[in-house]
Design a protein around this motif. Structure first.
Motif, PDB file in Angstrom:
ATOM      1  N   ALA A  83       0.869  -1.179   0.000  1.00  0.00           N
ATOM      2  CA  ALA A  83       0.000   0.000   0.000  1.00  0.00           C
ATOM      3  C   ALA A  83       0.901   1.223   0.000  1.00  0.00           C
ATOM      4  O   ALA A  83       1.781   1.359   0.864  1.00  0.00           O
ATOM      5  CB  ALA A  83      -0.902   0.000   1.226  1.00  0.00           C
ATOM      6  N   VAL A  84       0.719   2.111  -0.975  1.00  0.00           N
ATOM      7  CA  VAL A  84       1.549   3.310  -1.093  1.00  0.00           C
ATOM      8  C   VAL A  84       0.642   4.528  -1.248  1.00  0.00           C
ATOM      9  O   VAL A  84      -0.545   4.401  -1.541  1.00  0.00           O
ATOM     10  CB  VAL A  84       2.517   3.230  -2.300  1.00  0.00           C
ATOM     11  CG1 VAL A  84       3.431   2.015  -2.177  1.00  0.00           C
ATOM     12  CG2 VAL A  84       1.754   3.190  -3.624  1.00  0.00           C
ATOM     13  N   SER A  85       1.221   5.699  -1.063  1.00  0.00           N
ATOM     14  CA  SER A  85       0.447   6.925  -1.248  1.00  0.00           C
ATOM     15  C   SER A  85      -0.061   7.014  -2.681  1.00  0.00           C
ATOM     16  O   SER A  85       0.636   6.646  -3.628  1.00  0.00           O
ATOM     17  CB  SER A  85       1.310   8.145  -0.916  1.00  0.00           C
ATOM     18  OG  SER A  85       2.546   8.120  -1.606  1.00  0.00           O
ATOM     19  N   ALA A  86      -1.279   7.484  -2.845  1.00  0.00           N
ATOM     20  CA  ALA A  86      -1.883   7.571  -4.182  1.00  0.00           C
ATOM     21  C   ALA A  86      -1.060   8.460  -5.099  1.00  0.00           C
ATOM     22  O   ALA A  86      -0.962   8.220  -6.309  1.00  0.00           O
ATOM     23  CB  ALA A  86      -3.312   8.096  -4.071  1.00  0.00           C
ATOM     24  N   ILE A  87      -0.474   9.503  -4.548  1.00  0.00           N
ATOM     25  CA  ILE A  87       0.432  10.376  -5.296  1.00  0.00           C
ATOM     26  C   ILE A  87       1.825  10.232  -4.697  1.00  0.00           C
ATOM     27  O   ILE A  87       2.018  10.431  -3.499  1.00  0.00           O
ATOM     28  CB  ILE A  87      -0.034  11.844  -5.250  1.00  0.00           C
ATOM     29  CG1 ILE A  87      -1.401  11.977  -5.931  1.00  0.00           C
ATOM     30  CG2 ILE A  87       0.987  12.764  -5.919  1.00  0.00           C
ATOM     31  CD1 ILE A  87      -1.996  13.378  -5.893  1.00  0.00           C
ATOM     32  N   GLY A  88       2.769   9.826  -5.534  1.00  0.00           N
ATOM     33  CA  GLY A  88       4.143   9.663  -5.083  1.00  0.00           C
ATOM     34  C   GLY A  88       4.974  10.882  -5.441  1.00  0.00           C
ATOM     35  O   GLY A  88       4.452  11.929  -5.837  1.00  0.00           O
ATOM     36  N   LEU A  89       6.283  10.732  -5.322  1.00  0.00           N
ATOM     37  CA  LEU A  89       7.193  11.815  -5.666  1.00  0.00           C
ATOM     38  C   LEU A  89       8.231  11.314  -6.661  1.00  0.00           C
ATOM     39  O   LEU A  89       8.991  10.388  -6.361  1.00  0.00           O
ATOM     40  CB  LEU A  89       7.907  12.355  -4.422  1.00  0.00           C
ATOM     41  CG  LEU A  89       8.887  13.512  -4.693  1.00  0.00           C
ATOM     42  CD1 LEU A  89       8.143  14.761  -5.158  1.00  0.00           C
ATOM     43  CD2 LEU A  89       9.731  13.821  -3.464  1.00  0.00           C
ATOM     44  N   GLY A  90       8.246  11.931  -7.840  1.00  0.00           N
ATOM     45  CA  GLY A  90       9.319  11.707  -8.785  1.00  0.00           C
ATOM     46  C   GLY A  90      10.489  12.586  -8.386  1.00  0.00           C
ATOM     47  O   GLY A  90      10.364  13.808  -8.321  1.00  0.00           O
ATOM     48  N   CYS A  91      11.631  11.973  -8.096  1.00  0.00           N
ATOM     49  CA  CYS A  91      12.752  12.717  -7.520  1.00  0.00           C
ATOM     50  C   CYS A  91      13.699  13.298  -8.566  1.00  0.00           C
ATOM     51  O   CYS A  91      14.646  14.013  -8.201  1.00  0.00           O
ATOM     52  CB  CYS A  91      13.532  11.806  -6.576  1.00  0.00           C
ATOM     53  SG  CYS A  91      12.553  11.199  -5.183  1.00  0.00           S
ATOM     54  N   MET A  92      13.475  13.034  -9.842  1.00  0.00           N
ATOM     55  CA  MET A  92      14.402  13.444 -10.890  1.00  0.00           C
ATOM     56  C   MET A  92      14.743  14.928 -10.845  1.00  0.00           C
ATOM     57  O   MET A  92      15.905  15.314 -10.974  1.00  0.00           O
ATOM     58  CB  MET A  92      13.828  13.100 -12.272  1.00  0.00           C
ATOM     59  CG  MET A  92      14.748  13.480 -13.426  1.00  0.00           C
ATOM     60  SD  MET A  92      14.027  13.158 -15.057  1.00  0.00           S
ATOM     61  CE  MET A  92      12.883  14.538 -15.202  1.00  0.00           C
ATOM     62  N   ASN A  93      13.728  15.773 -10.683  1.00  0.00           N
ATOM     63  CA  ASN A  93      13.928  17.232 -10.743  1.00  0.00           C
ATOM     64  C   ASN A  93      14.980  17.733  -9.773  1.00  0.00           C
ATOM     65  O   ASN A  93      15.575  18.790  -9.994  1.00  0.00           O
ATOM     66  CB  ASN A  93      12.611  17.968 -10.423  1.00  0.00           C
ATOM     67  CG  ASN A  93      11.459  17.536 -11.280  1.00  0.00           C
ATOM     68  OD1 ASN A  93      11.255  16.341 -11.504  1.00  0.00           O
ATOM     69  ND2 ASN A  93      10.679  18.482 -11.757  1.00  0.00           N
TER      70      ASN A  93
END
Length: 330
Positions: A11-21
């Motif tokens: 189970a993960v947060s519905a919105i994650g974080l793309g760390c590329m930026n």
């Protein structure tokens, strides 16, 4: 709207974080202290899904994520990617088994962990059968070094071939209101196979936030400067569409960014957006989208204005387009 979704059995947060930026692709990255504050604020906001890659900053992003988040390893779902990385300062696509396994060892070291929850083939090395690269990833699952296998920027047909070798937990591709290619087959294949769909660039690389008005101001190192839909003449036409959207969404009380992410969350319970940002205010705005309930008719109206054949320009230039295997609109 539920604020948790399932990814590779977690189970993960519905919105994650793309760390590329924070290390790569959009000009000069922020200093370590600012990046650290953003990652920790994401944790405070309930984000559990963090996505990085060996490519980003040629290892620097994994180093950052490892340094900041390793003390919180038990709280997070950690995703990274292989098969495309920096070699002597040059971006290289290499899906050979030995390279994938060596890259994984480097990723584990940089991330300061003994396992990666989801390890994704960043690009299919088309000089090899997809089955060969997936076989190497399957070895890593058996060795306990990765929890699950993902693929990025491949077609439904390639996903099915890969899934026949070893279960694929997630397909990651660009998906947003101005990039609807996954609707040509990839989303349906994911539903049929029980595969999660991780939507990268869900904000249209900043377009859908409505703040980038003049792409000629982009930093020379910003990858958007090479993308056809950011070319000035095309971008002006695309902005005209976005201005139409903004005109009838102002009364909703929600920002364009919130509506764009809320729209993605309606595309299926297996769709997980991973917006990236360097600004804490933008992070907070993005994460808040999982709590809003915009009118379905409004989302349908936005979708209609930003119809795929109305958007001017392709996602990638010719060289980059040749590296992906996704379905494309004519």
């Amino acid at each position: 709207m539920p604020t948790a979704r399932h990814l590779a059995g977690h189970a993960v947060s519905a919105i994650g974080l793309g760390c590329m930026n924070l290390s790569h692709a959009y000009g000069t990255p922020p200093p370590f202290e600012e990046a650290e504050r953003l990652l920790l604020r994401a944790l405070d906001l309930g984000v559990t899904h963090f996505d990085t890659a060996a490519l980003y900053g040629f290892g620097a992003n994994e180093e950052l994520v490892g340094k900041v988040l390793s003390p919180h390893r038990q709280q997070i779902f950690l995703a990274s990617k292989c098969g495309m990385q920096g070699v002597n300062g040059t971006r290289v696509i290499d899906g050979r088994a030995a390279t994938i396994k060596a890259t994984c060892e480097d990723s584990l070291r940089r991330l300061r962990t003994d396992h990666i929850d989801l390890y994704t083939l960043h690009r299919w090395d088309k000089s090899l059968p997809i089955e060969e690269s997936v076989g190497a990833l399957a070895d890593l699952v058996r060795d306990g070094k990765i929890g699950a296998i993902g693929l990025s920027e491949v077609s439904a047909a390639t996903l099915r071939r890969a899934h026949a070798v070893h279960p694929i937990a997630a397909l990651q591709s660009e998906y947003s209101l101005w990039t609807r290619n996954p609707e040509l087959g990839a989303l349906q294949a994911c539903r049929e196979l029980g595969v999660a769909f991780v939507a990268f660039s869900p904000m249209g690389r900043g377009f859908l936030a409505g703040k980038l008005r003049d792409p000629s101001t982009l930093n020379a190192k910003d990858i958007r400067a090479t993308m056809p839909r950011f070319a000035p003449e095309r971008y002006t036409r695309n902005l005209a569409l976005l201005d139409q959207v903004q005109a009838f969404t102002q009364a909703s009380g929600y920002s364009l960014a919130q509506l764009a992410l809320a729209w993605l969350l309606t595309r299926g319970d297996n769709v997980l957006p991973i917006p990236g940002t360097t600004q804490i205010a933008h992070l907070e705005e993005n994460i808040s989208a999982q709590h809003i309930k915009p009118d379905a008719a409004l989302l349908l109206q936005i979708e209609g204005v930003l119809a795929p054949l109305s958007i001017q320009g392709g996602r990638y230039n010719t060289a980059s387009q040749a590296e992906v295997d996704t379905e494309e609109f004519a």
